[in-house]
Design a protein around this motif. Structure first.
Motif, PDB file in Angstrom:
ATOM      1  N   LYS A   1      -8.447 -15.247   2.406  1.00  0.00           N
ATOM      2  CA  LYS A   1      -7.312 -16.143   2.637  1.00  0.00           C
ATOM      3  C   LYS A   1      -7.178 -16.489   4.120  1.00  0.00           C
ATOM      4  O   LYS A   1      -6.592 -17.502   4.479  1.00  0.00           O
ATOM      5  CB  LYS A   1      -6.016 -15.484   2.149  1.00  0.00           C
ATOM      6  CG  LYS A   1      -6.039 -15.081   0.673  1.00  0.00           C
ATOM      7  CD  LYS A   1      -6.300 -16.271  -0.224  1.00  0.00           C
ATOM      8  CE  LYS A   1      -6.122 -15.922  -1.697  1.00  0.00           C
ATOM      9  NZ  LYS A   1      -7.134 -14.961  -2.174  1.00  0.00           N
ATOM     10  N   THR A  34       1.342  -3.021  -1.115  1.00  0.00           N
ATOM     11  CA  THR A  34       2.568  -3.401  -0.404  1.00  0.00           C
ATOM     12  C   THR A  34       3.792  -2.713  -0.995  1.00  0.00           C
ATOM     13  O   THR A  34       4.901  -2.887  -0.497  1.00  0.00           O
ATOM     14  CB  THR A  34       2.767  -4.926  -0.445  1.00  0.00           C
ATOM     15  OG1 THR A  34       2.827  -5.355  -1.798  1.00  0.00           O
ATOM     16  CG2 THR A  34       1.618  -5.636   0.273  1.00  0.00           C
ATOM     17  N   GLY A  44      -6.601  -0.363  -1.266  1.00  0.00           N
ATOM     18  CA  GLY A  44      -7.483  -1.453  -1.685  1.00  0.00           C
ATOM     19  C   GLY A  44      -8.891  -0.940  -1.927  1.00  0.00           C
ATOM     20  O   GLY A  44      -9.864  -1.516  -1.449  1.00  0.00           O
ATOM     21  N   SER A  82       0.117  -2.063  -6.219  1.00  0.00           N
ATOM     22  CA  SER A  82       0.004  -2.926  -5.048  1.00  0.00           C
ATOM     23  C   SER A  82       0.214  -2.100  -3.786  1.00  0.00           C
ATOM     24  O   SER A  82       1.152  -1.297  -3.702  1.00  0.00           O
ATOM     25  CB  SER A  82       1.038  -4.051  -5.112  1.00  0.00           C
ATOM     26  OG  SER A  82       1.073  -4.757  -3.887  1.00  0.00           O
ATOM     27  N   GLN A 114       1.552 -11.262   3.348  1.00  0.00           N
ATOM     28  CA  GLN A 114       1.372 -10.021   2.609  1.00  0.00           C
ATOM     29  C   GLN A 114       0.639  -8.984   3.455  1.00  0.00           C
ATOM     30  O   GLN A 114       0.912  -7.784   3.369  1.00  0.00           O
ATOM     31  CB  GLN A 114       0.601 -10.285   1.321  1.00  0.00           C
ATOM     32  CG  GLN A 114       1.358 -11.088   0.289  1.00  0.00           C
ATOM     33  CD  GLN A 114       2.593 -10.348  -0.212  1.00  0.00           C
ATOM     34  OE1 GLN A 114       2.493  -9.230  -0.717  1.00  0.00           O
ATOM     35  NE2 GLN A 114       3.762 -10.967  -0.047  1.00  0.00           N
ATOM     36  N   ALA A 115      -0.311  -9.430   4.279  1.00  0.00           N
ATOM     37  CA  ALA A 115      -1.003  -8.507   5.170  1.00  0.00           C
ATOM     38  C   ALA A 115      -0.025  -7.911   6.184  1.00  0.00           C
ATOM     39  O   ALA A 115      -0.082  -6.714   6.502  1.00  0.00           O
ATOM     40  CB  ALA A 115      -2.141  -9.224   5.887  1.00  0.00           C
ATOM     41  N   HIS A 157      -8.202 -10.536   2.182  1.00  0.00           N
ATOM     42  CA  HIS A 157      -8.112 -11.030   0.806  1.00  0.00           C
ATOM     43  C   HIS A 157      -6.666 -11.281   0.382  1.00  0.00           C
ATOM     44  O   HIS A 157      -6.418 -11.709  -0.749  1.00  0.00           O
ATOM     45  CB  HIS A 157      -8.773 -10.030  -0.151  1.00  0.00           C
ATOM     46  CG  HIS A 157     -10.261  -9.893   0.027  1.00  0.00           C
ATOM     47  ND1 HIS A 157     -11.172 -10.684  -0.626  1.00  0.00           N
ATOM     48  CD2 HIS A 157     -10.978  -9.054   0.827  1.00  0.00           C
ATOM     49  CE1 HIS A 157     -12.394 -10.335  -0.260  1.00  0.00           C
ATOM     50  NE2 HIS A 157     -12.307  -9.352   0.619  1.00  0.00           N
ATOM     51  N   MET A 158      -5.699 -10.977   1.269  1.00  0.00           N
ATOM     52  CA  MET A 158      -4.280 -11.191   1.000  1.00  0.00           C
ATOM     53  C   MET A 158      -3.807 -12.396   1.803  1.00  0.00           C
ATOM     54  O   MET A 158      -4.452 -12.804   2.770  1.00  0.00           O
ATOM     55  CB  MET A 158      -3.467  -9.946   1.410  1.00  0.00           C
ATOM     56  CG  MET A 158      -4.054  -8.634   0.879  1.00  0.00           C
ATOM     57  SD  MET A 158      -3.391  -7.169   1.727  1.00  0.00           S
ATOM     58  CE  MET A 158      -1.693  -7.215   1.187  1.00  0.00           C
ATOM     59  N   GLU A 159      -2.678 -12.953   1.399  1.00  0.00           N
ATOM     60  CA  GLU A 159      -2.064 -13.971   2.249  1.00  0.00           C
ATOM     61  C   GLU A 159      -1.583 -13.289   3.533  1.00  0.00           C
ATOM     62  O   GLU A 159      -1.288 -12.095   3.542  1.00  0.00           O
ATOM     63  CB  GLU A 159      -0.892 -14.633   1.525  1.00  0.00           C
ATOM     64  CG  GLU A 159      -1.286 -15.396   0.268  1.00  0.00           C
ATOM     65  CD  GLU A 159      -2.158 -16.621   0.547  1.00  0.00           C
ATOM     66  OE1 GLU A 159      -2.217 -17.057   1.726  1.00  0.00           O
ATOM     67  OE2 GLU A 159      -2.783 -17.124  -0.399  1.00  0.00           O
TER      68      GLU A 159
END
Length: 948
Positions: free
Chosen positions: A868, A785, A723, A783, A810-811, A805-807
């Protein structure tokens, strides 16, 4: 950097440009043709997969009867035209007259000037003096065709410039200009002058009928009689400054009416100042020539020598009018906006009232232009810091400082910017003016290979008087990433210091140097006091009389709200439901407000100032403290009222519009101000700006230093930044001495990666020290992920302020992927500590006994609108601990900003994962399926020293 000798205004106006020389010789025969040329912009990064941009350049083709020339390309059209004209001048050998005249040469030109002004050709021009000539030829009796001397002195720029060359004192003394013109007129063969009774000039011999017919062809009789408001400024400081009316008609000469109000014999006895205020206006100060002081002789033997015979005029000096205009004004003066404008046959006029007068005084105050530009005189204050260009709601600090210098007749401020490399090598370079390698490596550096792009900037500014003497210097103690910010901040420091000085003008001169040094200002007391002598004398002269009887110039500087008074305010009539959206430190808040003058004993209610929308930044000091205190207690759509004591009467009159006449007749002894306001909207501050406002060094820098410490302690050579965004972390890491040899950045935003590529490539390609240490660098679009085998087994991974900054799901996925698949030896993850938000937002800290998540969530907001989620320490530690157990890592918790031992902990909480030794070899040797979903955006290879 050496200070260049500034050019005086008179010298600058007499300088002839190449284009002016061409016009003098060819006139309309010279034809300029502009051609636009599109040029690609070199991004300076060979091999970057970045679309090139283009910009517009201009070249000019100049066609003359003898030849044609074409200029090179320039970014501005006017530069291309001047270049083409210069080429033509050089090829044709056109010689210009000397631009720097001696006093005697200027005197000769001044005498010759009358033959031009009183010629038939002049009557067909568009000069402002033509209006005075028209009136002169409409007069009957012995004043027919006569022009008052003061009209020529005031309205002919060439005459004024020549007088300044003869004697520089003419810049600030209209009486001296008056004297020079009279003597020159009496030497001229082209004009006649009166021998007794008045200072009139007229042509020697008649004009041609054709010239007179052309001059008188304009209809001036159509103008009805008008009444114009003007302001009388008395000679005595104790006198009342008041408004009155002047009456003008089409046939009447306006200077006759002004002379009558000043008890002068006629218009020829008047003296007129330069334009006061906006250059587009005709606002001037008129005063009577002191008869016993105006001694004109037929001899011109001493006309080119400096005259110093005005000592007897000191008792007649009108200090208030002189300070307003920057010229010596004697006796009572009238401020009026009337005259014959350029290329206009009719009379121009506008009203001048007390509000106008006090706004002009306010513009001479250090923060005056800021208040006036915000149109919020009673509310706005000069901010204490320049936080961001987008939040600065007025002319920039540099522009404000330039305007302040112009108002006080100083030269333009001289800014000197110094670039500073943040490495120890460049610091030594700045100190010793030579380059060396970092400590421990004594091998000399090839100076041609060292980066010449500074990492930070410092700025110094010098303020010079018209005499070109240094008044003060200021060098900011801080450094800035942008040259623009360095200039704006040092300008703001000077303005802030001037503001503090103007509020204590009675400070003894011996205390000035130490007072200046306390604010990073080095002043020259003798030069400084000479320039502000008139201001200080006015202020001190007004301390001993009743301010209710006469307005005080000094109070417009010193009469602010007392900064030492209790700024707590009591809110009245609060209305509106709590919307939950409160202004916080750094947020942009928009309000509407009205300020009303009220009395404790009488039914007085005068609206002084109001605005439908006024936006300011909370915490920057850009409004009075009482207003910010009130706004901080309201949420969006709520309204309230509060009261304050009165500021200076001058400030009230500057703020008031139509009610100035009423205010001038009101006793203010029992009055106060009532502020009513409503919060319209709140725009939350950017996270980075919020952190910079609260932490020194900023949290972003503290996070970088945290990562650098772990890299060097563990002798790590490879790093991947998950990121990476615009590459701020990677860019900052390159400014530190580390053991890194291989760096990688991954992000999902191609636009951000493009910016990162430009920054990092520029730094690597120009800095030989970095070229020797960094073997490879890559930026990937993908990404975090998703697993990419090319990033498997790096020494250290960083993920700073990204996961929020991710849901949340997703984190959690990222945590599993990075530790199970990428398998870095060390992983550093940081995220905001939600429990610290109340401190940043200045709201109350949640009660620990209240376990309701719903209630806690309404207590404070996230730091960024794009977040988020934001975790408490318990939530973050639980997430990290679970990850470490599942993937056989150990985890340690730390942070930056604040203290881990004091509630509510660090502002940014950090988890450091370390792969367990008994599993490290197994993970590194484990066979994995090759997967390469990431796309290479940019790559640096040390072997080829280029990007691919």
């Amino acid at each position: 950097m050496e200070v260049q000798e500034p050019v005086t205004a008179a010298e600058r106006k007499l300088t002839i440009t190449p284009k002016a020389l061409i016009h003098q010789k060819y006139g309309p025969k010279a034809r300029y043709t502009i051609e636009e040329v599109k040029q690609s912009v070199d991004n300076g990064c060979p091999g970057l997969i970045i679309p090139q941009q283009s910009r517009s350049l201009y070249r000019c083709c100049l066609s003359l009867p003898e030849l044609s020339v074409t200029s090179d390309t320039f970014t501005k059209k006017k530069d291309a035209e001047q270049s083409a004209a210069k080429m033509a001048v050089e090829k044709l050998g056109i010689q210009s007259k000397p631009t720097h005249l001696t006093p005697q040469e200027a005197w000769n030109e001044l005498v010759a000037r009358f033959s031009i002004l009183f010629s038939d050709e002049f009557l067909s021009s568009s000069h402002p003096l033509l209006g005075h000539f028209r009136v002169a030829f409409r007069r009957v009796g012995n004043l027919y065709s006569m022009i008052p001397l003061s009209a020529i002195a005031a309205y002919d720029v060439k005459v004024n410039n020549l007088c300044k060359i003869i004697d520089p004192k003419a810049e600030s003394d209209p009486l001296l200009v008056f004297s020079f013109i009279w003597k020159a007129a009496r030497m001229s063969d082209s004009v006649c002058t009166t021998t007794a009774g008045g200072f009139w000039i007229w042509k020697q011999g008649p004009y041609s009928p054709e010239a007179l017919e052309l001059l008188m062809n304009c209809d001036l009789d159509s103008m009805d009689t008008v009444h114009i408001e003007a302001v009388r400024i008395p000679h005595s400081i104790e006198g009342n400054i008041e408004t009155f009316s002047l009456e003008f008609s089409g046939n009447q000469y306006y200077m006759d009416e002004v002379a009558q109000k000043l008890d002068a014999r006629d218009a020829s006895q008047l003296l007129v100042s330069r334009i006061v205020g906006k250059a587009s206006s005709e606002m001037r100060l008129y005063f009577s020539a002191p008869e016993y002081a105006v001694t004109f002789s037929d001899s011109t033997a001493d006309v080119c020598s400096n005259t110093d015979g005005n000592a007897s005029l000191e008792p007649l000096l009108n200090k208030q009018a002189s300070y307003l205009s920057g010229q010596a004004i004697y006796g009572d003066a009238i401020l009026v906006n009337v005259g014959y404008a350029w290329k206009s046959p009719g009379l121009f006029y506008e009203n001048v009232n007390l509000c106008t007068y006090y706004r002009m005084l306010l513009s001479k105050v250090p923060d005056g232009h800021y208040k006036l530009s915000r149109e919020a005189i009673l509310v706005a204050e000069l901010p204490t810091a320049f936080t961001a260009r987008s939040n600065w709601m007025a002319p920039l600090p540099r522009d404000l400082l330039c305007m302040f210098c112009r108002q006080h007749r100083f030269l333009e401020p001289i800014f000197s910017v110094q670039g500073i490399d943040s490495s120890e090598t460049a610091k030594e370079e700045c100190k010793k003016m030579k380059l060396t390698r970092p400590a421990g490596d004594q091998m000399p550096v090839d100076t041609d290979r060292v980066s010449d792009k500074p990492a930070t900037f410092k700025c110094e500014v010098k303020i010079l008087s018209r005499r070109r003497e240094i008044i003060l210097e200021c060098s900011s103690g801080n450094t800035y990433k942008k040259e623009f910010d360095a200039i704006q901040n040092v300008a703001l420091e000077v303005l802030t210091w001037f503001s503090k000085y103007f509020k204590q003008l009675d400070m003894p001169i011996e205390n000035l140097p130490s007072f200046a040094l306390d604010h990073n200002v080095r002043m020259h007391p003798i030069n400084f006091c000479r320039e502000f002598e008139l201001l200080v004398s006015i202020y001190r002269g007004k301390q001993n009389y009743n301010s209710r009887k006469c307005t005080s110039l000094g109070s417009i500087y010193k009469g602010r709200f007392d900064p030492n008074q209790d700024n707590a305010v009591i809110l009245d009539d609060m209305e509106g439901d709590d919307s939950g959206m409160f202004p916080s430190h750094g947020s942009l808040t928009c309000i509407n407000y009205a300020v009303t003058l009220r009395s404790k004993e009488e039914p007085i209610k005068e609206l002084i100032e109001s605005k439908d929308e006024f936006e300011f930044e909370i915490g920057s000091g850009s409004v009075i403290k009482q207003l910010e205190t009130c706004v901080s207690q309201l949420s969006v759509n709520q309204s309230a009222r509060f009261t304050t004591s009165l500021p200076s009467r001058d400030l009230l009159l500057a703020a008031a519009g139509e009610c100035t006449k009423n205010l001038s007749n009101i006793s203010l002894s029992n009055c106060f101000l009532e502020y009513s306001l409503r919060v319209l909207r709140v725009t939350e501050p950017m996270e980075e700006r919020l952190e910079q406002a609260f932490f020194s060094p900023p949290l972003s820098k503290q996070r970088v230093e945290f990562a650098v410490r772990h890299i060097n302690e563990s002798n790590l050579v490879s790093l991947v930044d998950f990121g990476c965004g615009s590459g701020s972390l990677l860019d900052s890491l390159l400014e530190h001495s580390t053991t890194l040899e291989r760096i990688v950045g991954v992000d999902i935003s191609c636009k951000a990666l493009t910016r990162a590529a430009k920054i990092i490539h520029s730094k690597l390609s120009k800095n030989s020290v970095l070229q020797d240490s960094i073997k490879s660098a890559v930026l990937y679009d993908g990404s975090i992920t998703d697993f990419d085998s090319r990033l498997y087994g790096f020494d250290i991974g960083t993920c700073l302020e990204v996961i929020e900054h991710m849901e949340e799901d997703q984190a959690c996925l990222f945590g599993d992927v990075v530790l199970s698949s990428f398998c870095p030896r060390i992983l550093v993850i940081s995220t905001p500590n939600y429990e610290y938000n109340p401190i940043l937002q200045k709201s109350s800290f949640p009660n620990k006994e209240e376990d309701s998540e719903e209630k806690s969530s309404t207590t404070c907001r996230f730091r960024n609108h794009d977040h988020k989620f934001e975790w408490t320490r318990q939530q973050f530690e639980q997430w990290a601990t679970d990850l470490s157990v599942r993937h056989n890592y150990s985890v340690e918790f730390s942070g930056v900003g604040g203290s881990g031992d004091v509630e509510p902990g660090f502002a940014s909480q950090i988890a450091v994962f370390r792969i367990r030794s008994n599993r490290a070899e197994e993970k590194l040797l484990e066979n994995r399926e090759s997967a390469c979903p990431y796309r290479v955006i940019w790559e640096w290879n040390h072997c080829s020293s280029s990007a691919v």
